[in-house]
Enzyme design. Structure first.
Site, PDB file in Angstrom:
ATOM      1  N   TYR A  25      45.485  -9.200  37.511  1.00  0.00           N
ATOM      2  CA  TYR A  25      45.441  -8.452  36.265  1.00  0.00           C
ATOM      3  C   TYR A  25      46.782  -8.514  35.553  1.00  0.00           C
ATOM      4  CZ  TYR A  25      41.231  -6.556  38.402  1.00  0.00           C
ATOM      5  OH  TYR A  25      40.005  -6.417  38.991  1.00  0.00           O
ATOM      6  N   TYR A  26      46.719  -8.845  34.262  1.00  0.00           N
ATOM      7  CA  TYR A  26      47.912  -8.882  33.415  1.00  0.00           C
ATOM      8  C   TYR A  26      47.592  -8.065  32.163  1.00  0.00           C
ATOM      9  CZ  TYR A  26      49.008 -12.747  36.543  1.00  0.00           C
ATOM     10  OH  TYR A  26      49.248 -13.506  37.667  1.00  0.00           O
ATOM     11  N   TYR A  88      36.597   1.145  40.866  1.00  0.00           N
ATOM     12  CA  TYR A  88      37.982   1.186  41.349  1.00  0.00           C
ATOM     13  C   TYR A  88      38.557  -0.214  41.514  1.00  0.00           C
ATOM     14  CZ  TYR A  88      41.891   1.764  44.564  1.00  0.00           C
ATOM     15  OH  TYR A  88      43.123   1.715  45.150  1.00  0.00           O
ATOM     16  N   LYS A 147      25.673   1.863  44.536  1.00  0.00           N
ATOM     17  CA  LYS A 147      25.385   0.438  44.526  1.00  0.00           C
ATOM     18  C   LYS A 147      25.710  -0.148  45.896  1.00  0.00           C
ATOM     19  CE  LYS A 147      28.167   0.157  40.981  1.00  0.00           C
ATOM     20  NZ  LYS A 147      29.004  -0.392  39.887  1.00  0.00           N
ATOM     21  N   ALA A 153      20.203  -0.345  46.297  1.00  0.00           N
ATOM     22  CA  ALA A 153      20.852   0.852  45.758  1.00  0.00           C
ATOM     23  C   ALA A 153      20.115   2.095  46.227  1.00  0.00           C
ATOM     24  CB  ALA A 153      20.872   0.812  44.233  1.00  0.00           C
ATOM     25  N   GLY A 176      30.956  -9.332  38.442  1.00  0.00           N
ATOM     26  CA  GLY A 176      30.142  -8.862  37.323  1.00  0.00           C
ATOM     27  C   GLY A 176      28.807  -8.280  37.728  1.00  0.00           C
ATOM     28  N   ASP A 179      28.600  -4.452  37.072  1.00  0.00           N
ATOM     29  CA  ASP A 179      28.494  -4.174  35.641  1.00  0.00           C
ATOM     30  C   ASP A 179      27.091  -4.480  35.137  1.00  0.00           C
ATOM     31  OD1 ASP A 179      31.174  -3.516  35.664  1.00  0.00           O
ATOM     32  OD2 ASP A 179      31.821  -5.517  35.042  1.00  0.00           O
TER      33      ASP A 179
END
Length: 236
Positions: A25-26, A88, A147, A153, A176, A179
């Site tokens: 991550y940037y 998270y 999930k 689930a 993904g 999401d």
């Protein structure tokens, strides 16, 4: 209204093995990290059917956290449903920081999505999906969806239990999937569908996501939802 997961030029992924990918991550100087209270459109939030937030945005800094809090304030005052995906990311903040910030948001949410590890941020001491969902709902939300990846689930919605098996597919890229699952659930919620239909569509979208490469590239249109039920490789 969706308020979450800013990805603009801030995330790089590399595939290290056939089954393992690594994200970097940037986001320190990205637009998402500069989100502020002034960016939250009061009328849009107040007029939304659902405000969906994720745990990623508050992890980007004090400004984004205040913006998310402001959006929730508006939604709660207007009687708009608040949906939270804990989502998270250990590379963005520690579990302790996440817990301090996200538990107050859990308490103010109507619906919470989480994987088992994420749910333990709010409900420590158990791995059991039922206990995790019960613990989340005890904090205030009327619904919790745990999930479970390849195991499907478990959901506790207005006191009723629901179990959804995963849709069997060949996994190419799991990024993904969570999401996609949430998107499928919320789409059916907005369409007025019952919990069973919401969870079924959520599982289908998760299956589409993992069976193609990329975060969203393989997601289906509504008329394609039953495509995975076909036994032929090519639908003619």
């Amino acid at each position: 209204m969706l308020l979450g997961e800013p990805r603009e030029l801030g995330e790089l992924r590399e595939r290290r093995t056939a089954t393992r990918s690594r994200a970097r991550y940037y986001r320190t100087h990205t637009a998402g990290s500069r989100l502020s209270v002034e960016d939250i459109p009061k009328d849009l939030v107040a007029g939304a059917a659902v405000l969906h937030i994720t745990g990623i945005t508050p992890a980007l800094g004090e400004g984004p956290l205040r913006a998310v809090t402001r959006a929730v304030d508006i939604a709660v005052d207007a009687g708009v449903m608040v949906s939270l995906d804990i989502n998270y990311r250990s590379l963005l903040w520690s579990e302790e920081e996440a817990t301090r910030t996200l538990v107050p948001l859990v308490r103010r949410s109507d619906l919470v999505f989480a994987g088992p590890h994420e749910a333990r941020l709010a409900v420590p001491g158990t791995d059991d999906p039922e206990e995790l969902a019960q613990g989340i709902c005890a904090l205030g939300p009327g619904g919790a969806v745990i999930k479970l990846g390849a195991e499907g689930a478990y959901a506790l919605l207005d006191g009723e239990e629901h179990r959804q098996p995963a849709v069997p597919v060949t996994v190419l890229d799991s990024v993904g999937a969570g999401d996609a699952f949430v998107a499928g659930y919320l789409a059916e919620l907005l369409a007025g569908e019952p919990p069973e239909r919401r969870l079924r569509t959520a599982a289908l979208l998760g299956a589409f996501a993992v069976s193609t490469t990329g975060d969203w590239e393989g997601l289906p249109r509504r008329h394609e939802l039953e495509l995975l039920d076909h036994h032929d490789d090519i639908v003619r």
